[in-house]
Every structure is written in structure tokens, then in C-alpha cells.
Design a protein around this motif. Sequence first.
Motif, PDB file in Angstrom:
ATOM      1  N   ASP A   1       7.042  60.263  96.899  1.00  0.00           N
ATOM      2  CA  ASP A   1       8.279  60.951  96.552  1.00  0.00           C
ATOM      3  C   ASP A   1       8.681  61.880  97.680  1.00  0.00           C
ATOM      4  O   ASP A   1       7.848  62.383  98.424  1.00  0.00           O
ATOM      5  N   GLY A   2       9.993  62.139  97.769  1.00  0.00           N
ATOM      6  CA  GLY A   2      10.470  63.099  98.748  1.00  0.00           C
ATOM      7  C   GLY A   2      10.302  64.517  98.247  1.00  0.00           C
ATOM      8  O   GLY A   2       9.656  64.769  97.225  1.00  0.00           O
ATOM      9  N   VAL A   3      10.913  65.442  98.967  1.00  0.00           N
ATOM     10  CA  VAL A   3      10.828  66.847  98.590  1.00  0.00           C
ATOM     11  C   VAL A   3      11.856  67.175  97.518  1.00  0.00           C
ATOM     12  O   VAL A   3      11.536  67.769  96.489  1.00  0.00           O
ATOM     13  N   PHE A   4      13.101  66.758  97.742  1.00  0.00           N
ATOM     14  CA  PHE A   4      14.159  67.028  96.770  1.00  0.00           C
ATOM     15  C   PHE A   4      14.703  65.757  96.124  1.00  0.00           C
ATOM     16  O   PHE A   4      15.266  65.802  95.031  1.00  0.00           O
ATOM     17  N   VAL A   5      14.585  64.637  96.807  1.00  0.00           N
ATOM     18  CA  VAL A   5      15.008  63.357  96.239  1.00  0.00           C
ATOM     19  C   VAL A   5      13.825  62.402  96.267  1.00  0.00           C
ATOM     20  O   VAL A   5      12.921  62.537  97.092  1.00  0.00           O
ATOM     21  N   SER A   6      13.821  61.440  95.363  1.00  0.00           N
ATOM     22  CA  SER A   6      12.676  60.535  95.277  1.00  0.00           C
ATOM     23  C   SER A   6      13.118  59.167  94.803  1.00  0.00           C
ATOM     24  O   SER A   6      14.195  59.009  94.230  1.00  0.00           O
ATOM     25  N   GLY A   7      12.271  58.179  95.084  1.00  0.00           N
ATOM     26  CA  GLY A   7      12.480  56.844  94.554  1.00  0.00           C
ATOM     27  C   GLY A   7      13.539  56.026  95.256  1.00  0.00           C
ATOM     28  O   GLY A   7      13.800  54.899  94.871  1.00  0.00           O
ATOM     29  N   ARG A   8      14.167  56.588  96.275  1.00  0.00           N
ATOM     30  CA  ARG A   8      15.201  55.849  97.008  1.00  0.00           C
ATOM     31  C   ARG A   8      14.926  55.969  98.500  1.00  0.00           C
ATOM     32  O   ARG A   8      14.432  56.971  98.985  1.00  0.00           O
ATOM     33  N   SER A   9      15.285  54.957  99.223  1.00  0.00           N
ATOM     34  CA  SER A   9      15.050  54.986 100.664  1.00  0.00           C
ATOM     35  C   SER A   9      16.332  55.107 101.464  1.00  0.00           C
ATOM     36  O   SER A   9      16.298  55.359 102.656  1.00  0.00           O
ATOM     37  N   SER A  10      17.490  54.941 100.822  1.00  0.00           N
ATOM     38  CA  SER A  10      18.743  54.950 101.573  1.00  0.00           C
ATOM     39  C   SER A  10      19.830  55.659 100.776  1.00  0.00           C
ATOM     40  O   SER A  10      19.947  55.493  99.554  1.00  0.00           O
ATOM     41  N   PHE A  11      20.643  56.466 101.495  1.00  0.00           N
ATOM     42  CA  PHE A  11      21.739  57.215 100.879  1.00  0.00           C
ATOM     43  C   PHE A  11      22.974  57.098 101.756  1.00  0.00           C
ATOM     44  O   PHE A  11      22.871  56.851 102.967  1.00  0.00           O
ATOM     45  N   ILE A  12      24.144  57.285 101.143  1.00  0.00           N
ATOM     46  CA  ILE A  12      25.367  57.341 101.930  1.00  0.00           C
ATOM     47  C   ILE A  12      25.939  58.748 101.829  1.00  0.00           C
ATOM     48  O   ILE A  12      25.827  59.413 100.795  1.00  0.00           O
ATOM     49  N   ILE A  13      26.542  59.197 102.935  1.00  0.00           N
ATOM     50  CA  ILE A  13      27.098  60.547 103.028  1.00  0.00           C
ATOM     51  C   ILE A  13      28.521  60.422 103.553  1.00  0.00           C
ATOM     52  O   ILE A  13      28.749  59.789 104.593  1.00  0.00           O
ATOM     53  N   THR A  14      29.472  61.018 102.840  1.00  0.00           N
ATOM     54  CA  THR A  14      30.850  61.002 103.314  1.00  0.00           C
ATOM     55  C   THR A  14      31.048  62.108 104.353  1.00  0.00           C
ATOM     56  O   THR A  14      30.202  62.991 104.512  1.00  0.00           O
ATOM     57  N   ASP A  15      32.172  62.058 105.015  1.00  0.00           N
ATOM     58  CA  ASP A  15      32.441  63.017 106.088  1.00  0.00           C
ATOM     59  C   ASP A  15      32.504  64.447 105.558  1.00  0.00           C
ATOM     60  O   ASP A  15      32.229  65.404 106.285  1.00  0.00           O
ATOM     61  N   ASP A  16      32.864  64.615 104.272  1.00  0.00           N
ATOM     62  CA  ASP A  16      32.924  65.952 103.683  1.00  0.00           C
ATOM     63  C   ASP A  16      31.670  66.270 102.858  1.00  0.00           C
ATOM     64  O   ASP A  16      31.699  67.105 101.961  1.00  0.00           O
TER      65      ASP A  16
END
Length: 488
Positions: A157-172
Motif C-alpha cells: 500500500d502507499g502512504v495516502f493512496v493504495s491499491g492502484r498503480s496509475s492516476f490521472i491529474i488535470t492541469d488544475d
Amino acid sequence: MAEISEEPKFTLRLIIDEEKNKVVLAEACRDFVDVLFSLMTLPMGTIVGLLKKHQKSEIGCFSNLHNSVAEMSIDSFMTGACKEMLLNPRSVKDADCKRLKLNLNPNDDGLKYFKCPFFSNCNKCSDFSGSDCACGSLMEHEIKLTEDDDHIQNDVDGVFVSGRSSFIITDDLKVSVDSTGLVLKTLNSLGCSDVSKLGEQLLDIGLNEIMRLLECVFYSNTPLTDALLKKQSPQDMTNIHKLLLTPSCLKETKTEVSEESEFTIDAIVRKQDTKILYVECGEDFVDLLFSFLAVPLEYVCDTSLGCTGNLRRSFKDLTVDKRKEEGLGSKCVLPHYYKCQKQVSVITTEEAPLYYRYRNSNPRQPDYSLTRDCDRTLLYRKDRIVPVIVIDPKSPSHHGRDDNGSGFVKRGRRFTVSDDLIITTRGCLSTSICFLKKYQIKGEDVDVHVIRIREAEVMNLLRASLGTSSALNSALWNMIAKKPKMET
């Protein structure tokens, strides 16, 4: 042979509108999102220090609060530890952030405790070196803390997020779990459905890029584009918070308030335009303002406020917050040593931890160590376990332990606070004269208004400190209109 940098790096995949030279989306790994979310947990004083060191920039009135602590004489504080904990604030999330691939907090050197030379008799320790023990000695000797097995976690698990390996981030800075449906929806909403016009770029992100991104979070509508693609200076951007933090945007809420959470101040107001020039106040209000430096960004920004709001909303949506389970989800929780005699309920503190001391049998080890677990009989005999009190480092030795907390600054003093939150100790009559000369105004052209600050005004003042250089007027303008001048 070229030197190999040991600095942690993250690879971001940027999807770019090449015609507009603008980031449309970024694909990021869990480790980077953890670091991005850690910005929400950083105390404002830490953020001020990071931006001052790396970017030579300032944030609203928080930089003035930080500078006020730095420039104020040590004699104005209850103890030397008070100045240290405000200049280098700590967070209840420090232990979590130590697990980050890149920990942005320069003050996080692990949990340490200190004892005086008479520890075997006093049974007291402190979080800060140089604190006053109840016996009158200084606590300068570090005492080893036995790590609990509970804090050891694997990397599944991550520190604040877990169970996922990929995320998308918008410019804002809206962060979401990566999915084809969400990507298509985002592209369509941005008018970028024709993917043939989109380019792709892989970018290595290190500390310098994250510091630039941190700066742009406060000054730009499009921080990914400005920080990572254009590498643009904030002087060339519009500070959106100044547009959003108008008086009408600040919330006016009604809360039941006890006398303990009220702060009475004298506002020196210019008659011509009812502008607050400065306020005079006692130590409790100054303690409150200084405590703002320990408040994490998560509780300073509003979810409706620009990119910081987007990041905070994503942080709340994607992380599992144990405080919600404990009924503390809406409250800002600070380490126990930030507790003051008078504080508002929305800014609360943890209970001081309970430790036990035991004597080491190995002569090569320190004489005593601390543990939280009184049942670990493999390490030591139960008859040698003695409870230890973690003192309030703000209390001078002659006060001993104060369960109600003490303040940062000494009692019985008066202070002046300018509109942009520069705090100085009020010395004498010349202080008032100096302020009148500064504003080039006659004494007959000002009024003194007595204002009672409650929790709603505290939150307005906290948020105004982030986005404007006129915090007092932005947060308290409506109270001046309601309050008659003080009888003389």
C-alpha cells in the motif's frame, strides 16, 4: 564518469495540446500522487520555509507570521522550545510522510525525546531539546525510543493512496484513478477529443520541479503547465486567490461559542473608509495567530478555492482518513505540544503519548530507553517498567505540567498586529505614535473598535491569510460595520 544522483525521481507522462502549449492530462504513479497529497499535510510554516529557500517567494500573510516569530526576541516566548516549534512546525502526519519516496519536510528527522540528568527521579521527557524539566534542569540528553512493530508497513500500500498503480491529474490538479472512461470524458470536456492534435512527453520530476509546482499551486490556474511545461515564474501569473478571497466570498457561519474560545481585540480603524490599520491584543490572540503556522494546508484552503481546493478535494476523496472514524474528520488536529490555554474547537490537539522507561542491561547502550508497549517482556522485566510523563515544552520549569496547555508567548503582555499580520511586542506610548506616522494620519481621524473574535472569524482569518496581504480587513470587515466605537 558522471556522478549518479541519489535524489528520488518520478516519471510523469504529459498529454499536451501542442497548439496551445498546454498540459491536458498527466499520468502519474502512486508514489508521485503520495508526494503530491503530502502537500496537504505540510504545516503552513513548513511551506513558507520551503518556498523561501527554494523559490524565494512568499505566501499571503503566512510569511509575515513566520518572520514575526523569527524576529521576536526569545524573551517574549515562554520557553526557547516555543520559538523552535513555530519556526519548524511538526505534523501529526510526520510518521506517515517518512514512508514517502520523497519527503518534502526538511524538519522531519524522526521522533526524538529528551531527558534531564535526573531522569531516574523525575520520570519526565520532552519532544524538544532544551526544554525545562520540573526539577529545574534542562532536558538536553536524547533518550532512545524503541520503535513499535505496529508502525512497520510493507510497500503493498502507499502512504495516502493504495491499491492502484496509475492516476490521472488535470492541469488544475484534480486527481483521479486512471480509467479509459474518465480520460475520454476529461478530453471531451476540455475540447480535446481530436487526439491527433495531442502530443506526449515523458518528464522526470525531482525536488526542484515539485518545489516549483508547490509555488504554482498558490499562484496559477494551470500549475502543471506553468511549473512543468513552461517553467514559468509566478511573477508572470495572476494570483487567483486574490480574486477569490474578496470579503463576499468569506463565509459567515453561526456557531455556539463559549467564553474560552473568544478573543477580544482593539481594532484601530480609520474613520474615512473604516479600514483596520492595526489591532492591539493580548497574548491569547497572538498564540492563536502563531498556531496558524502549525495548521496543515488541508485546513487552510477551501474546497471551492482554485487549484488548492481541487487538490484538497481529491485528497479527501482518495484517501482513507482515520480521523473520520474517530469523529475528527472536520477538525484540524495538531501535535499535543501546540495546545494553548485558549483555543477554538476546530483546531484541536492530540493527547500526549504515554511512554514507559526501562533500563538497558547492555552497557554499550544508553542507560534508559522508552517504549509504548508495557507488555514486551522479551525486552525487559515488568518490574522495571516506569510510566513517563511527556511534559508541555511551553511550560517553564516552575510551572511543572499544565494539563490545560500554556501559551507560546509570555503572559501579561500586549502586542500589535498589522493588517498583513506582522506581529510586534507593544512597548510603550511611542508604538501608537509610530503607527500613526506610518499611515500619515491624525489621531482624531481614527476610532478604536472592540471586536470579539469567534470560531467563524478565526476560520475566515485563517483562510484570508493564505490568499491576501490584507488578512484583518478581508476577514473582519463586516464586524467593523456592526461595532460601535469604544467609549472614551
